[in-house]
Design a protein around this motif. Structure first.
Motif, short mmCIF file in Angstrom:
data_model
loop_
_atom_site.label_atom_id
_atom_site.label_comp_id
_atom_site.label_asym_id
_atom_site.label_seq_id
_atom_site.Cartn_x
_atom_site.Cartn_y
_atom_site.Cartn_z
N ASP A 97 0.81 -1.22 0.00
CA ASP A 97 0.00 0.00 0.00
C ASP A 97 0.84 1.27 0.00
N ASP A 98 2.13 1.17 0.38
CA ASP A 98 2.98 2.35 0.51
C ASP A 98 4.12 2.39 -0.51
N THR A 99 4.08 1.53 -1.51
CA THR A 99 5.14 1.47 -2.51
C THR A 99 4.56 1.77 -3.88
N MET A 100 5.20 2.69 -4.59
CA MET A 100 4.71 3.07 -5.92
C MET A 100 5.11 2.02 -6.95
N PHE A 101 4.16 1.68 -7.78
CA PHE A 101 4.34 0.60 -8.76
C PHE A 101 5.42 0.93 -9.77
N TRP A 102 5.41 2.12 -10.30
CA TRP A 102 6.34 2.47 -11.38
C TRP A 102 7.62 3.14 -10.89
N LEU A 103 7.56 3.90 -9.82
CA LEU A 103 8.66 4.80 -9.46
C LEU A 103 9.57 4.26 -8.37
N LYS A 133 4.65 5.28 -20.35
CA LYS A 133 4.04 6.38 -21.11
C LYS A 133 2.53 6.21 -21.21
N LEU A 134 2.08 4.94 -21.29
CA LEU A 134 0.64 4.69 -21.42
C LEU A 134 -0.10 4.75 -20.09
N GLU A 135 0.65 4.68 -18.99
CA GLU A 135 0.01 4.68 -17.67
C GLU A 135 -0.72 6.00 -17.42
N ARG A 136 -1.96 5.88 -16.92
CA ARG A 136 -2.77 7.08 -16.68
C ARG A 136 -2.39 7.75 -15.36
N HIS A 137 -2.10 6.95 -14.33
CA HIS A 137 -1.74 7.48 -13.00
C HIS A 137 -0.31 7.05 -12.68
N LYS A 138 0.64 7.95 -12.88
CA LYS A 138 2.06 7.62 -12.76
C LYS A 138 2.46 7.25 -11.34
N HIS A 139 1.78 7.80 -10.34
CA HIS A 139 2.16 7.57 -8.94
C HIS A 139 1.29 6.52 -8.25
N CYS A 140 0.75 5.63 -9.02
CA CYS A 140 -0.10 4.58 -8.44
C CYS A 140 0.72 3.63 -7.58
N LYS A 141 0.05 2.98 -6.62
CA LYS A 141 0.69 2.01 -5.74
C LYS A 141 0.65 0.61 -6.35
N ILE A 142 1.44 -0.27 -5.77
CA ILE A 142 1.43 -1.66 -6.24
C ILE A 142 0.06 -2.27 -6.05
N SER A 143 -0.58 -1.95 -4.91
CA SER A 143 -1.90 -2.51 -4.63
C SER A 143 -2.96 -2.02 -5.62
N ASP A 144 -2.70 -0.89 -6.29
CA ASP A 144 -3.64 -0.39 -7.30
C ASP A 144 -3.58 -1.20 -8.58
N ARG A 145 -2.43 -1.81 -8.86
CA ARG A 145 -2.25 -2.52 -10.12
C ARG A 145 -2.27 -4.04 -9.97
N LEU A 146 -1.97 -4.54 -8.77
CA LEU A 146 -1.94 -5.98 -8.55
C LEU A 146 -2.91 -6.33 -7.44
N ASN A 147 -3.85 -7.21 -7.74
CA ASN A 147 -4.86 -7.57 -6.76
C ASN A 147 -5.30 -9.01 -7.01
N ASP A 148 -5.09 -9.88 -6.01
CA ASP A 148 -5.51 -11.28 -6.11
C ASP A 148 -4.90 -11.97 -7.33
N GLY A 149 -3.63 -11.67 -7.60
CA GLY A 149 -2.95 -12.32 -8.71
C GLY A 149 -3.34 -11.80 -10.07
N ARG A 150 -4.11 -10.73 -10.14
CA ARG A 150 -4.52 -10.16 -11.42
C ARG A 150 -3.94 -8.76 -11.58
N CYS A 151 -3.72 -8.36 -12.81
CA CYS A 151 -3.19 -7.04 -13.13
C CYS A 151 -4.34 -6.11 -13.51
N ASN A 152 -4.44 -5.01 -12.81
CA ASN A 152 -5.49 -4.02 -13.07
C ASN A 152 -4.87 -2.81 -13.75
N TRP A 153 -4.71 -2.86 -15.06
CA TRP A 153 -4.08 -1.76 -15.78
C TRP A 153 -5.06 -0.61 -16.00
#
Length: 318
Positions: free
Chosen positions: A44-50, A68-88
């Motif tokens: 929850d406290d680690t940024m996915f991309w940065l 470049k395609l990412e809409r939210h550059k400062h998103c967290k890991i939990s925003d993109r990975l959930n229950d083994g699935r990728c939420n792009w």
């Protein structure tokens, strides 16, 4: 705490920890021995991309087309990975060959991630507790840069920082004495000691060999009940206070006294040169007692020292 400075959120200590990864001190690289990594818990406290949390680089660096395609550059890991699935959350669907190739590699690289029910944190291999400590890094740097037989200066909290720096400069013979200024091309009317006019003024003479300094050290040694408290140079003084006695508290006290004595002698020299105020050795020794008492009284933990007992002897109350 994360801080906002006219822009995106910046975690100061996180940025500092990242700098340690590739730091070099002079010609000695310590990046081979020191590793500061991000340990992922709930994500929850680690940024996915940065943040550098998987592999040797950030995902922004490893997959620039996807970033470049990412809409939210400062998103967290939990925003993109959930229950083994990728939420792009792309600005547009990846279509080019390069984008599809990066997406495939990125998905395979992060799909195996599983969160843990603990907070995210930085882990440093320097300390046994895994926490990065500045003083531990400083100790490592000192030992890596240490020459055979070299005496390390004991940086004491009770002594003011400017006094610690002064002793460090004195040990390196970097004080602006008459001889040092002459070597730098500054023309002086005389290079003799302004106090005694017996020898050229250098660091050793000012702090230890000058009759004024010798008398002050004699008074201080008598007060401390240490006979022959005389030194040939600053390095010998530093070595002496580092190895003196068996009680660490008394050793710290003597370190403060010796550092304060050297500083007071130098200050008296400057007062004579710039203000024409001449201080006699007994008064200078009393000044040392007062200065060091103030340091210890207000900077040492749980200190119940009294002025009267201190004036009698600085060690009988330890």
């Amino acid at each position: 705490m994360p801080t906002t400075i006219n822009g995106p959120r910046v975690n100061i200590w996180k940025s500092h920890s990242m700098l340690i990864y590739n730091v070099k001190i002079h010609t000695i690289s310590i990046s081979d021995d020191i590793c500061v990594d991000r340990w992922i818990g709930t994500s929850d406290d680690t940024m996915f991309w940065l943040d550098r949390w998987t592999g040797g680089n950030t995902l922004k660096t490893s997959f620039p087309e996807m970033y470049k395609l990412e809409r939210h550059k400062h998103c967290k890991i939990s925003d993109r990975l959930n229950d083994g699935r990728c939420n792009w959350n792309w600005k547009e669907i990846p279509t080019t060959t390069e984008q599809l190739q990066e997406l495939h590699m990125l998905t395979n690289g992060v799909n195996t991630f599983q969160p843990v029910a603990q907070s995210d944190r930085w882990v440093c291999n320097l300390s046994s507790d895994g926490v990065f400590h500045v003083n531990v890094l400083r100790t490592q740097i000192d030992w890596r840069n240490r020459m055979p037989g070299e005496v390390l200066i004991k940086w004491t909290h009770e002594v003011l920082l400017k006094i610690n720096c002064f002793i460090w400069r004195a040990k390196l013979h970097r004080l602006p004495t008459a001889r040092a200024l002459t070597r730098r091309g500054i023309q002086l009317m005389s290079v003799l000691c302004p106090y005694c006019e017996l020898e050229e003024e250098d660091t050793t003479h000012v702090l230890f060999r000058c009759p004024l300094a010798s008398k002050v050290w004699e008074y201080v040694g008598h007060w401390c009940n240490i006979p022959h408290l005389q030194f040939q140079n600053a390095e010998e003084m530093v070595k002496y206070v580092t190895q003196w006695g068996t009680c660490s508290k008394k050793r710290k006290t003597l370190t403060s006294i010796c550092y304060g004595t050297a500083w007071s002698i130098w200050k008296a020299r400057c007062d004579w040169i710039f203000k024409k105020q001449r201080t006699m050795p007994p008064r200078l020794a009393d000044s040392v007692k007062s200065i060091v008492f103030t340091w210890i009284k207000h900077r040492r933990d749980r200190c119940n020292i009294s002025w009267i007992e201190w004036c009698v002897s600085p060690f009988t109350i330890m």
